[in-house]
Write a protein that holds these residues in place. Sequence first.
Motif, PDB file in Angstrom:
ATOM      1  N   LEU A   1       0.830  -1.206   0.000  1.00  0.00           N
ATOM      2  CA  LEU A   1       0.000   0.000   0.000  1.00  0.00           C
ATOM      3  C   LEU A   1       0.869   1.261   0.000  1.00  0.00           C
ATOM      4  O   LEU A   1       0.591   2.211  -0.745  1.00  0.00           O
ATOM      5  CB  LEU A   1      -0.937  -0.017   1.209  1.00  0.00           C
ATOM      6  CG  LEU A   1      -1.965   1.099   1.291  1.00  0.00           C
ATOM      7  CD1 LEU A   1      -2.884   1.066   0.077  1.00  0.00           C
ATOM      8  CD2 LEU A   1      -2.771   0.961   2.565  1.00  0.00           C
ATOM      9  N   ALA A   2       1.926   1.283   0.804  1.00  0.00           N
ATOM     10  CA  ALA A   2       2.823   2.443   0.839  1.00  0.00           C
ATOM     11  C   ALA A   2       3.496   2.654  -0.515  1.00  0.00           C
ATOM     12  O   ALA A   2       3.612   3.796  -0.981  1.00  0.00           O
ATOM     13  CB  ALA A   2       3.872   2.253   1.931  1.00  0.00           C
TER      14      ALA A   2
ATOM     15  N   GLY B   1       3.932   5.793  -5.440  1.00  0.00           N
ATOM     16  CA  GLY B   1       3.846   5.793  -6.900  1.00  0.00           C
ATOM     17  C   GLY B   1       2.804   6.775  -7.426  1.00  0.00           C
ATOM     18  O   GLY B   1       3.001   7.400  -8.466  1.00  0.00           O
ATOM     19  N   LEU B   2       1.699   6.916  -6.703  1.00  0.00           N
ATOM     20  CA  LEU B   2       0.655   7.853  -7.130  1.00  0.00           C
ATOM     21  C   LEU B   2       1.075   9.304  -6.921  1.00  0.00           C
ATOM     22  O   LEU B   2       0.665  10.192  -7.664  1.00  0.00           O
ATOM     23  CB  LEU B   2      -0.650   7.570  -6.386  1.00  0.00           C
ATOM     24  CG  LEU B   2      -1.380   6.293  -6.786  1.00  0.00           C
ATOM     25  CD1 LEU B   2      -2.553   6.026  -5.852  1.00  0.00           C
ATOM     26  CD2 LEU B   2      -1.852   6.371  -8.225  1.00  0.00           C
TER      27      LEU B   2
ATOM     28  N   ARG C   1       1.986   3.770 -14.143  1.00  0.00           N
ATOM     29  CA  ARG C   1       2.427   2.417 -13.811  1.00  0.00           C
ATOM     30  C   ARG C   1       1.766   1.926 -12.529  1.00  0.00           C
ATOM     31  O   ARG C   1       1.412   0.757 -12.400  1.00  0.00           O
ATOM     32  CB  ARG C   1       3.948   2.358 -13.677  1.00  0.00           C
ATOM     33  CG  ARG C   1       4.634   2.043 -14.978  1.00  0.00           C
ATOM     34  CD  ARG C   1       6.112   1.799 -14.803  1.00  0.00           C
ATOM     35  NE  ARG C   1       6.782   3.101 -14.880  1.00  0.00           N
ATOM     36  CZ  ARG C   1       7.625   3.576 -13.980  1.00  0.00           C
ATOM     37  NH1 ARG C   1       7.946   2.880 -12.937  1.00  0.00           N
ATOM     38  NH2 ARG C   1       8.172   4.748 -14.126  1.00  0.00           N
ATOM     39  N   THR C   2       1.598   2.824 -11.577  1.00  0.00           N
ATOM     40  CA  THR C   2       0.974   2.452 -10.312  1.00  0.00           C
ATOM     41  C   THR C   2      -0.499   2.148 -10.504  1.00  0.00           C
ATOM     42  O   THR C   2      -1.034   1.229  -9.886  1.00  0.00           O
ATOM     43  CB  THR C   2       1.164   3.581  -9.278  1.00  0.00           C
ATOM     44  OG1 THR C   2       2.554   3.816  -9.109  1.00  0.00           O
ATOM     45  CG2 THR C   2       0.549   3.210  -7.948  1.00  0.00           C
ATOM     46  N   LEU C   3      -1.184   2.889 -11.363  1.00  0.00           N
ATOM     47  CA  LEU C   3      -2.605   2.629 -11.613  1.00  0.00           C
ATOM     48  C   LEU C   3      -2.814   1.221 -12.160  1.00  0.00           C
ATOM     49  O   LEU C   3      -3.808   0.563 -11.839  1.00  0.00           O
ATOM     50  CB  LEU C   3      -3.177   3.667 -12.574  1.00  0.00           C
ATOM     51  CG  LEU C   3      -3.387   5.058 -11.992  1.00  0.00           C
ATOM     52  CD1 LEU C   3      -3.796   6.039 -13.092  1.00  0.00           C
ATOM     53  CD2 LEU C   3      -4.426   5.036 -10.890  1.00  0.00           C
TER      54      LEU C   3
ATOM     55  N   GLY D   1      -3.816  -5.446  -7.859  1.00  0.00           N
ATOM     56  CA  GLY D   1      -2.985  -6.243  -6.971  1.00  0.00           C
ATOM     57  C   GLY D   1      -2.897  -5.643  -5.575  1.00  0.00           C
ATOM     58  O   GLY D   1      -2.906  -6.360  -4.574  1.00  0.00           O
ATOM     59  N   VAL D   2      -2.821  -4.317  -5.508  1.00  0.00           N
ATOM     60  CA  VAL D   2      -2.769  -3.636  -4.209  1.00  0.00           C
ATOM     61  C   VAL D   2      -4.068  -3.871  -3.445  1.00  0.00           C
ATOM     62  O   VAL D   2      -4.062  -4.251  -2.269  1.00  0.00           O
ATOM     63  CB  VAL D   2      -2.506  -2.122  -4.398  1.00  0.00           C
ATOM     64  CG1 VAL D   2      -2.625  -1.376  -3.082  1.00  0.00           C
ATOM     65  CG2 VAL D   2      -1.148  -1.889  -5.036  1.00  0.00           C
ATOM     66  N   VAL D   3      -5.186  -3.667  -4.130  1.00  0.00           N
ATOM     67  CA  VAL D   3      -6.491  -3.860  -3.487  1.00  0.00           C
ATOM     68  C   VAL D   3      -6.663  -5.315  -3.056  1.00  0.00           C
ATOM     69  O   VAL D   3      -7.121  -5.593  -1.939  1.00  0.00           O
ATOM     70  CB  VAL D   3      -7.633  -3.420  -4.435  1.00  0.00           C
ATOM     71  CG1 VAL D   3      -8.992  -3.825  -3.903  1.00  0.00           C
ATOM     72  CG2 VAL D   3      -7.567  -1.915  -4.663  1.00  0.00           C
ATOM     73  N   ALA D   4      -6.280  -6.250  -3.911  1.00  0.00           N
ATOM     74  CA  ALA D   4      -6.425  -7.669  -3.585  1.00  0.00           C
ATOM     75  C   ALA D   4      -5.568  -8.045  -2.380  1.00  0.00           C
ATOM     76  O   ALA D   4      -6.016  -8.778  -1.491  1.00  0.00           O
ATOM     77  CB  ALA D   4      -6.044  -8.530  -4.788  1.00  0.00           C
TER      78      ALA D   4
END
Length: 190
Positions: A149-150, A155-156, A165-167, A172-175
């Motif tokens: 998450l960090a 990245g955002l 790239r982060t979007l 994967g982050v949410v999952a």
Amino acid sequence: MNELVHLPDPAVRSLVHPLDVPEARRPFLQYWLITTLTDPSVAFCVAGLLWFATRNPAVSVLAGLAIVVGGWYAQRCVRDQAWSFIPGKRQDRERPLPLTWALGANTVFAVLFAAVVLLIALRLGRPDVPAQVRVYTFDFAAATAVLVLASAVVGLVRSRESRSRTLITLPGVVATVAAVAVSYGFLLGG
């Protein structure tokens, strides 16, 4: 020389991608689907799910290998078919895929990854697993989710290129974060 397909005028577009040629779009989409569904990370998750379902590690390893090897061969054949519509000197092999395609591929992996994490949490949540193992496992999973998450937040906040790239990695982050949050109930909720 007779062209079998209509290519854009070289003065307007010198390099051509299969997405620019109607006859090549379908094989290129098939190539992308095969590549997405037979990616080693996806095959690893499928192997994990099969191991959980069958309780047989040999079946899961063979299935994972079959997915990767069969997928590599199939995607190579279909990729070559898609690019065969375009002469070699006019091929635009450096063009990135559309953002929605990359997002779709990452979503497939994210869903499978979350399922594997939840199945591991279910197994570790059984009474035959010592409480120390559950706490230790959850602590590491939570630390990993915080790092993921960090990294996404950084990245955002960074440059525009980093943001795009982060979007793409957001599924994967949410999952990861959701799977670890739900795992809390299985591992430590009782």
